[in-house]
Design an enzyme around this catalytic site. Structure first.
Site, PDB file in Angstrom:
ATOM      1  CB  CYS A 113      -0.929   0.008   1.206  1.00  0.00           C
ATOM      2  SG  CYS A 113      -1.961  -1.442   1.299  1.00  0.00           S
ATOM      3  CG  HIS A 258      -3.523   3.114   1.370  1.00  0.00           C
ATOM      4  ND1 HIS A 258      -3.946   2.640   0.149  1.00  0.00           N
ATOM      5  CD2 HIS A 258      -3.616   2.061   2.234  1.00  0.00           C
ATOM      6  CE1 HIS A 258      -4.261   1.362   0.278  1.00  0.00           C
ATOM      7  NE2 HIS A 258      -4.075   0.991   1.524  1.00  0.00           N
ATOM      8  CG  ASN A 288      -6.767  -1.404   0.337  1.00  0.00           C
ATOM      9  OD1 ASN A 288      -5.970  -0.960  -0.487  1.00  0.00           O
ATOM     10  ND2 ASN A 288      -6.406  -1.752   1.558  1.00  0.00           N
TER      11      ASN A 288
END
Ligand code: ACO
Length: 331
Positions: A113, A258, A288
């Site tokens: 990420c 993020h 995500n």
């Protein structure tokens, strides 16, 4: 020394939109549970034949068109992904081939990420040193094929989506603008808190029926640990970015975090002391998308007119590894 500016951004997601109700047909879950725990309502999944490099190519085309550049104008590719199309070689060369260009470096970054932030930091150093002038920075992921889409994997399967986001970066002589700072961190003590065990060369044989039956090839996560660390480390990174540049939370025009989980983003916002209008959120639409989430969110934010020349943009990420960090950019 020049600074690094964002010349253009672009993103692309597959056509297939998957709702929480669609997931409830595959596993024991519900729209209510997913929305309450993560804020996610839909995500996009690839169809047969689509690859990560394909998604990245489409995002790149959009960015190149905005910048009025051709693929041949790029002099470096940095490709951030934790879901590569193949073990070897890295995805950068597959994208390079799809763009029809040769003889420039194509490097993969594997920091999950936080990939886009790590890639940005490398790109920034190369641009400031004068080594490259038109770097294509890519975050692209295909999670859908790797997830355990049964009830066994429901805690992770509902969170992740596919997509690609890119930025074309180059030098500017205006040193009041561009990338002001990047701060990167990792802590390998937590490597197994969110990971894919195999196939991998730590195993002999590196792939086996036993591993596949055990589900070693599916991502597994200790969600609460990830949650706990993310909600502390992301605000810490934002504070560091502000301190390094003599700024305060009030100076931030937009924080693009993020997009891991709406509850994590809300905790980051609160801890960083920011208003709703200072934080960009689109996780409800895309889920995500790990390394792709920041460039996708940034491109959408720009499209909505959320940033103007001179505004302070802060990026922050946290992910598997653990890895985390932040970047401050004067737009
Ligand atoms: N649908 C329905 N029930 C579920 C699901 C699901 N998809 N997943 C888990 N459950 C059940 C569990 O089995 C458990 O049931 P039990 O009480 O009968 O044992 C119950 O829901 C509660 O499970 P918990 O894991 O305790 O739920 P929690 O409130 O911690 O939420 C979650 C889980 C959403 C994963 C949370 O821990 C979280 O958000 N963690 C952060 C993880 C994250 O965002 N990761 C993203 C990747 S890393 C990054 O990008 C930063």
């Amino acid at each position: 020394m020049p600074h690094t500016e964002f010349i253009a951004t672009g993103f692309h997601v597959p056509e297939k939109r998957v709702t929480n109700d669609d997931l409830a047909k595959l596993m024991d879950t519900s729209d209510e549970w997913i929305v309450q725990r993560s804020g996610i309502r839909t995500r996009y999944w690839v169809s047969n034949g689509e690859t990560g490099a394909n998604l990245a190519r489409e995002a790149t085309r959009k960015a190149l068109a905005k910048a009025q550049l051709r693929p041949a104008d790029l002099d470096c590719i940095i490709y951030c992904t934790c879901t590569p199309d193949h073990f070897e070689p890295g995805n950068g060369v597959f994208l390079q081939r799809e763009l029809g260009i040769t003889d420039i470096p194509a490097m993969d970054v594997r920091t999950q990420c936080s990939g886009f932030l790590y890639g940005l930091s490398v790109a920034d150093a190369w641009i400031r040193s004068g080594q490259y002038k038109r770097i294509l920075l890519v975050g692209a992921e295909i999670h859908s094929r790797g997830l355990d889409k049964t009830t066994r994997g429901r805690d992770t399967a509902v969170l992740f989506g596919d997509g690609a986001g890119v930025a074309i970066l180059g030098p500017t002589d205006d040193t009041r603008r561009g990338v002001l700072s990047t701060h990167l961190f990792s802590d390998g003590r937590f490597a197994e808190k969110l990971w894919v065990d195999g196939p991998g060369l730590a195993h002999d044989p590196f792939v086996s029926v036993e591993m596949l039956e055990r589900g070693a090839h599916r991502p597994v996560m200790e969600g609460r640990e990830v949650f706990k660390f993310a909600s502390v480390k992301m605000p810490e990174s934002v504070a560091l970015a502000l301190r390094a540049n003599g700024c305060s939370p009030a100076d931030i025009k937009l924080l693009v975090p993020h997009q891991a989980n709406l509850r994590i983003i809300e905790m980051v916002q609160k801890a960083a002391g920011l208003r709703d209008d200072q934080v960009y959120v689109n996780i409800q639409k895309y889920g995500n998308t790990t390394a792709a989430s920041i460039p996708i969110a940034l491109d959408e934010a720009l499209d909505e007119g959320r940033l103007a020349r001179g505004d302070l943009l802060v990026l922050t990420a946290f992910g598997s590894g653990f890895t985390w960090g932040s970047a401050a950019i004067r737009w």
